[in-house]
Enzyme design. Structure first.
Site, PDB file in Angstrom:
ATOM      1  N   THR A  56       6.019   2.052  -3.100  1.00  0.00           N
ATOM      2  CA  THR A  56       6.502   0.696  -3.407  1.00  0.00           C
ATOM      3  C   THR A  56       5.558  -0.330  -2.782  1.00  0.00           C
ATOM      4  O   THR A  56       4.444   0.015  -2.367  1.00  0.00           O
ATOM      5  CB  THR A  56       7.967   0.504  -2.934  1.00  0.00           C
ATOM      6  OG1 THR A  56       8.478  -0.717  -3.472  1.00  0.00           O
ATOM      7  CG2 THR A  56       8.066   0.460  -1.413  1.00  0.00           C
ATOM      8  N   ASN A  57       5.962  -1.599  -2.702  1.00  0.00           N
ATOM      9  CA  ASN A  57       5.131  -2.614  -2.040  1.00  0.00           C
ATOM     10  C   ASN A  57       6.022  -3.565  -1.250  1.00  0.00           C
ATOM     11  O   ASN A  57       7.244  -3.390  -1.212  1.00  0.00           O
ATOM     12  CB  ASN A  57       4.276  -3.357  -3.076  1.00  0.00           C
ATOM     13  CG  ASN A  57       5.144  -3.991  -4.139  1.00  0.00           C
ATOM     14  OD1 ASN A  57       6.033  -4.779  -3.838  1.00  0.00           O
ATOM     15  ND2 ASN A  57       4.913  -3.615  -5.395  1.00  0.00           N
ATOM     16  N   ARG A  58       5.412  -4.583  -0.654  1.00  0.00           N
ATOM     17  CA  ARG A  58       6.157  -5.415   0.309  1.00  0.00           C
ATOM     18  C   ARG A  58       6.971  -6.532  -0.336  1.00  0.00           C
ATOM     19  O   ARG A  58       7.577  -7.342   0.357  1.00  0.00           O
ATOM     20  CB  ARG A  58       5.159  -6.048   1.288  1.00  0.00           C
ATOM     21  CG  ARG A  58       4.691  -5.071   2.336  1.00  0.00           C
ATOM     22  CD  ARG A  58       3.589  -5.685   3.163  1.00  0.00           C
ATOM     23  NE  ARG A  58       3.922  -7.006   3.665  1.00  0.00           N
ATOM     24  CZ  ARG A  58       3.040  -7.835   4.206  1.00  0.00           C
ATOM     25  NH1 ARG A  58       1.780  -7.476   4.301  1.00  0.00           N
ATOM     26  NH2 ARG A  58       3.408  -9.012   4.648  1.00  0.00           N
ATOM     27  N   ALA A  64       6.729  -7.712  -8.618  1.00  0.00           N
ATOM     28  CA  ALA A  64       5.507  -7.017  -8.175  1.00  0.00           C
ATOM     29  C   ALA A  64       5.647  -5.569  -8.629  1.00  0.00           C
ATOM     30  O   ALA A  64       6.073  -4.689  -7.867  1.00  0.00           O
ATOM     31  CB  ALA A  64       5.379  -7.102  -6.658  1.00  0.00           C
TER      32      ALA A  64
END
Ligand code: CTP
Length: 710
Positions: free
Chosen positions: A208-210, A276
């Site tokens: 995943t991402n932030r 995102a």
């Protein structure tokens, strides 16, 4: 509605005070905090107990509130408020506010306010038109106070005239506009994606991402504040959205996000892709937890679908796509490249080098990029603030974007924008509640059809669209997807330089019979009768536009009324109800027949004189008498039409829709004018004789600006 906003309502001593109870309840229901402050004698008109029960807060009247001498801090109240509305505002309170007097708690609070102040005057007709009151209003107006103009109607004195406090719905609308801005997206469906996606390796591990989803969420709420019906498709970890205008669709993976977008995108005019989305996912998903081993582990990744690219390449005419671009170098260049490659109309570029460039920050700075305009830079601010500014920018760039788009694609010389702002409701009351989603989808599809269709070749700005409503009450589900219904169709238009809107058309059509299939494309053909439902909607759309145009420009609505007649002709052979001559004396056939009949030409001229040369001029004191004469002249023209071709349904419909307004302005005519107009009105509409006779009984006199009303 203004959820979370703090509204202070100041009530002064007028009979209209009782109407504020409903307003307080409505505001509290919509999530606003409401503090009521009364002037010392207002509690003779409405009780503090009622108001404190409705608002859930103590009601204040005096600077010193109780026997213990507790002091109510007016400065705190002024600072607490996001908006102060003084309603009803008597001539006395108005005068005190204009002169800066502060001998009660409400006046002191208003003087301490740093927020917008709105005032809804309520007083007798002559008091309202008195030069002192008018000068006070002008003074407050010049100081930036928002004056919510009173309406015309029956006053506490028993007289008819101007001075009646604006109705609570109008007050609510004004509050909403002051706090949230103009609802220019009302009736529009908008898609927003937000947050990260998770791409699973096995049941417990993922990539995943932030991303926190804060920007997408803030945008969804800001768009809903402007009236849009938002579909928010969001990834894990995004804060819960509680805005009543936002429908939420939680997803986890990019594939799920794409599926959810595809389901709603077709119906959305504006689509904002703020998520995102993970660019890659593991090539393999292990059903079982992957066991640790000593050997090195390498992951094979495959590309995820690019959702923004999909949306850009599947965009339909009239849709507007906004993407985001997170860049760390050559920002503008890379942002523009994404705009081009993904076929978006606008890209919100934010740089990792700018303040808030990090994904999960509370603040953000960004640059809006479009193909044909200079970049617009928005400085760092909290994401909620930024979202509001962005939405306003979208609005501007959206209109410009569409102009450019059409000039390019079609070589037209006009802008693409819809004409109607139609609130369609489908009420399944009588046919059972089991299929709620089906009816909600039907309502949405019909709204999208009517509001998304280009009915004229004229240019429209969003705020210029014609306000109308179609309320479809389903009476019977005949079989499968075939329904019988009664529909109420209404349209109105604003009156120049006032907050007053005047009804143009109001008709209850009992003969709606139609088939509705979710899967069927809503494509209307002007030259053939393919679907009774689309023909009915198109018929009323053209009729509403035709009548509206006629009120603005002499007979400028004729082409649309002719189109409505063509729709009737196309439908003549249909077996459905409502289109044929012999079925009833009050049906669509007759509406179109009379509207296009040459004997009704003076009726259309009357529409123009009544509205454009009459109502629209009423705001200028020096034009009031002349404007009223035009309106009386228009009634005479309509009366002559009725005399030459009696018995048509159109004139009684028109008079019924306009009854209070007609009584209001006629009451201020000269006695001889009154006698004549009353006779004409009764001849056209004998059923309402008693109402029209009230015109003769009321005061007025018709000289000087005081003789005017709206
Ligand atoms: N986007 C998308 N689907 C993807 C990847 C990105 O819809 N699989 C959208 C994002 O929601 C955003 C835009 O594309 O609106 C740009 O995303 P960004 O991460 O800046 O760019 P990428 O296309 O992923 O390209 P790169 O990472 O190489 O900059």
């Amino acid at each position: 509605m203004p959820a979370g906003k703090k509204v202070l309502i100041g009530i002064s001593s007028s009979i209209a005070a009782y109407k504020i109870c409903g307003l307080v309840r409505e505001l509290v229901r919509s999530g606003a905090e409401v503090q009521v402050v009364l002037t010392p004698s207002a509690n003779e008109f409405v009780t503090p107990l009622t108001l404190s029960t409705l608002s859930g807060r103590p009601v204040y009247t005096n600077l010193v509130q109780n026997k213990e001498g507790e002091w109510v801090n007016h400065v705190d109240l002024g600072l607490w408020s996001d908006l102060i509305l003084v309603a009803p505002c008597t001539a006395n309170t108005l005068a005190a506010m204009a002169s800066g007097s502060c001998n009660n708690l409400l006046l002191a609070t208003v003087l301490s306010a740093r927020c917008p102040v709105a005032v809804a005057p309520a007083m007798d007709h002559d008091m309202f038109l008195h030069p002192t009151t008018q000068a006070n209003l002008q003074r407050l107006d010049a100081m930036g106070y928002r004056i919510i103009a009173p309406g015309t109607g029956e006053l506490a004195s028993g007289l008819m005239g101007e001075g009646r406090m604006a109705e609570p719905e109008l007050l609510l609308q004004a509050i909403r506009e002051i706090l949230l801005g103009e609802p220019f997206l009302s009736g529009q469906r908008v898609l927003v994606t937000a947050g990260p996606t998770r791409e699973y390796l096995d049941p417990v591990r993922y990539i995943t991402n932030r991303s926190s989803g804060k920007m997408g969420l803030a945008l969804a709420e800001a768009l809903a504040d402007r009236g849009a019906q938002v579909e928010l498709i969001y990834g894990p970890g995004t804060e819960k959205c509680r805005h009543p205008g936002v429908t939420t669709h939680p997803v986890e993976t990019a594939a799920q996000m794409l599926d959810a977008c595809r389901e709603v995108a077709d119906h959305c005019t504006l689509q904002v892709y703020a998520a995102a989305v993970a660019d890659y996912r593991p090539a393999m998903f292990s059903e079982n937890k992957i066991k640790k081993s000593k050997a090195p582990l390498s992951l094979d990744l495959v590309a995820n679908p690019d959702i923004l690219h999909y949306a850009g390449t599947h965009k339909k005419q009239g849709q507007f796509i906004v993407g985001f671009a997170l860049e760390s170098e050559n920002e503008i260049e890379n942002g523009l490249l994404k705009l081009h490659q993904k076929q978006a109309d606008l890209v919100v570029m934010n740089s990792l080098r700018q303040e808030g460039g990090a994904m999960d920050a509370g603040h953000m700075e960004c640059t809006l990029l479009t193909a044909h305009q200079d970049p617009v830079h928005l400085p760092a601010m909290p994401k909620r603030e930024l979202a509001k500014v962005m939405v306003d920018q979208f609005r501007q760039l959206l209109n410009l974007g569409l102009v450019v788009y059409l000039l390019w694609v079609l070589g037209w010389n006009s802008a693409y924008a819809q004409e109607l702002n139609c609130q369609i409701s489908v009420n399944p009351g009588k046919v059972g509640g089991a299929d709620q989603q089906f009816y909600a989808n039907m309502q949405q599809a019909l709204t999208t059809f009517v509001n998304g269709q280009k009915w004229t070749a004229d240019e429209y700005q969003f705020q210029e669209r014609i306000n109308c409503s179609i309320n479809i009450m389903l009476d019977e589900r005949i079989s499968g997807n075939t329904f019988k219904a009664t529909a109420q169709i209404q349209s109105s238009r604003p009156v120049y330089n006032s907050t007053y809107t005047t009804v143009i058309f109001n008709y209850t059509d009992p003969d709606w019979q139609f088939e509705y299939n979710e899967a069927q494309a809503m494509e209307f053909n002007e030259n053939a009768h393919t679907s009774n439902l689309l023909s009915m909607l198109a018929f009323y759309a053209n009729l509403i536009i035709g009548l509206d145009y006629n009120t603005f420009g002499k007979e400028s609505g004729t082409p649309y009324l002719r189109k409505a007649q063509q729709i009737v002709l196309n439908a003549q052979n249909a077996i459905e109800l409502g289109w044929r001559l012999n079925q009833s004396l009050r049906n669509r056939y007759w509406l179109s027949e009379l509207l296009n009949n040459s004997a009704y030409k003076p009726f259309h001229q009357g529409l123009y004189e009544y509205h454009r040369q009459g109502l629209d001029q009423m705001h200028k004191p020096e034009r009031v008498i002349d404007a009223r004469r035009k309106m009386l002249g228009a009634i005479e023209k309509i009366h002559d039409v009725n005399r030459n071709k009696p018995g048509g349904m159109l004139i009684p419909l028109y008079l019924k829709a306009k009854l209070p307004e007609i009584i209001g302005f006629c009451s201020k005519a000269l006695p001889a004018e009154k006698a004549k107009v009353v006779e004409q009105l009764i001849a056209m509409d004998p059923l309402n004789q008693a109402e029209y006779n009230r015109i003769n009984a009321t005061g007025g006199g018709g000289s000087g600006p005081g003789g005017g009303g709206r």
